[in-house]
Scaffold this active site. Structure first.
Site, PDB file in Angstrom:
ATOM      1  N   ASP A  31      -4.017   4.370  -0.127  1.00 49.02           N
ATOM      2  CA  ASP A  31      -3.535   4.871  -1.421  1.00 49.02           C
ATOM      3  C   ASP A  31      -4.499   5.943  -1.931  1.00 49.02           C
ATOM      4  O   ASP A  31      -5.718   5.801  -1.827  1.00 49.02           O
ATOM      5  CB  ASP A  31      -3.431   3.712  -2.423  1.00 49.02           C
ATOM      6  N   ILE A  32      -3.943   6.990  -2.499  1.00 45.90           N
ATOM      7  CA  ILE A  32      -4.766   8.108  -2.980  1.00 45.90           C
ATOM      8  C   ILE A  32      -5.601   7.706  -4.203  1.00 45.90           C
ATOM      9  O   ILE A  32      -6.656   8.290  -4.454  1.00 45.90           O
ATOM     10  CB  ILE A  32      -3.863   9.343  -3.272  1.00 45.90           C
ATOM     11  N   ASN A  86       6.324  -2.871  -6.178  1.00 46.83           N
ATOM     12  CA  ASN A  86       6.848  -2.496  -7.495  1.00 46.83           C
ATOM     13  C   ASN A  86       8.284  -2.014  -7.302  1.00 46.83           C
ATOM     14  O   ASN A  86       8.556  -1.203  -6.412  1.00 46.83           O
ATOM     15  CB  ASN A  86       6.004  -1.380  -8.098  1.00 46.83           C
ATOM     16  N   GLY A  92       7.273  -1.073 -12.634  1.00 50.62           N
ATOM     17  CA  GLY A  92       6.064  -0.281 -12.442  1.00 50.62           C
ATOM     18  C   GLY A  92       6.132   0.690 -11.275  1.00 50.62           C
ATOM     19  O   GLY A  92       5.114   1.271 -10.893  1.00 50.62           O
ATOM     20  N   GLN A  93       7.315   0.876 -10.710  1.00 46.60           N
ATOM     21  CA  GLN A  93       7.435   1.780  -9.558  1.00 46.60           C
ATOM     22  C   GLN A  93       7.347   3.237 -10.019  1.00 46.60           C
ATOM     23  O   GLN A  93       8.002   3.625 -10.990  1.00 46.60           O
ATOM     24  CB  GLN A  93       8.762   1.542  -8.825  1.00 46.60           C
ATOM     25  N   HIS A  99       7.868   0.960  -0.621  1.00 42.07           N
ATOM     26  CA  HIS A  99       6.536   0.793  -0.032  1.00 42.07           C
ATOM     27  C   HIS A  99       5.952  -0.534  -0.469  1.00 42.07           C
ATOM     28  O   HIS A  99       6.269  -1.044  -1.549  1.00 42.07           O
ATOM     29  CB  HIS A  99       5.602   1.939  -0.436  1.00 42.07           C
ATOM     30  N   HIS A 101       2.331  -2.335  -1.235  1.00 45.14           N
ATOM     31  CA  HIS A 101       0.887  -2.179  -1.444  1.00 45.14           C
ATOM     32  C   HIS A 101       0.169  -3.347  -0.775  1.00 45.14           C
ATOM     33  O   HIS A 101       0.631  -4.497  -0.859  1.00 45.14           O
ATOM     34  CB  HIS A 101       0.550  -2.262  -2.939  1.00 45.14           C
TER      35      HIS A 101
END
Ligand code: AMP
Ligand code: ZN
Length: 112
Positions: A31-32, A86, A92-93, A99, A101
């Protein structure tokens, strides 16, 4: 492939990512904006907006994503991990390409 989808662009190689895994159906990358010491995403190459839009034809793909999580977590040195999907704005998406997490490492994860 969906135009203007950031994860489709990562899948296509048009946007760089810190990739940790790739096969014909899935890609995984860090994750960035990690919120734990290890935080990566497992993403199907097929564009599906969210878990809420998955149907029976996605069943095997969803299973493949989940089975990949512990394998990659172990490779990242995690003894345990948390997964999160999410779904929808209220869930919260922010990126509307399905995807999962995977979080772990270092500080103890908050209890939920
Ligand atoms: P979500 O709220 O589940 O949609 O989370 C989307 C996640 O994608 C967030 O944790 C972002 O930090 C992450 N993200 C967004 N753009 C990128 C990118 N280019 N490379 C890696 N992770 C990203
Ligand atoms: Zn996409």
């Amino acid at each position: 492939m969906s135009v203007d989808c950031i994860f489709c662009k990562i899948v296509q190689g048009d946007i760089p990512s810190k990739k940790i895994y790739e096969d014909d159906e899935l890609i995984a990358f860090h994750d960035i904006h990690p919120i734990t010491k290890v935080h990566f995403l497992i993403v199907p190459k097929l564009h599906v907006n969210s878990l809420a839009e998955c149907e029976i034809q996605h069943q095997a793909l969803l299973g493949k994503i989940l089975l990949l999580a512990p394998k990659l977590a172990q490779e990242q040195g995690l003894q345990g991990f948390r997964t999160m999907i999410n779904t929808g704005r209220e869930g919260g998406q922010e990126v509307f390409h399905l995807h999962v997490h995977v979080f772990g490492g270092g500080a103890t994860l908050p209890k939920i």
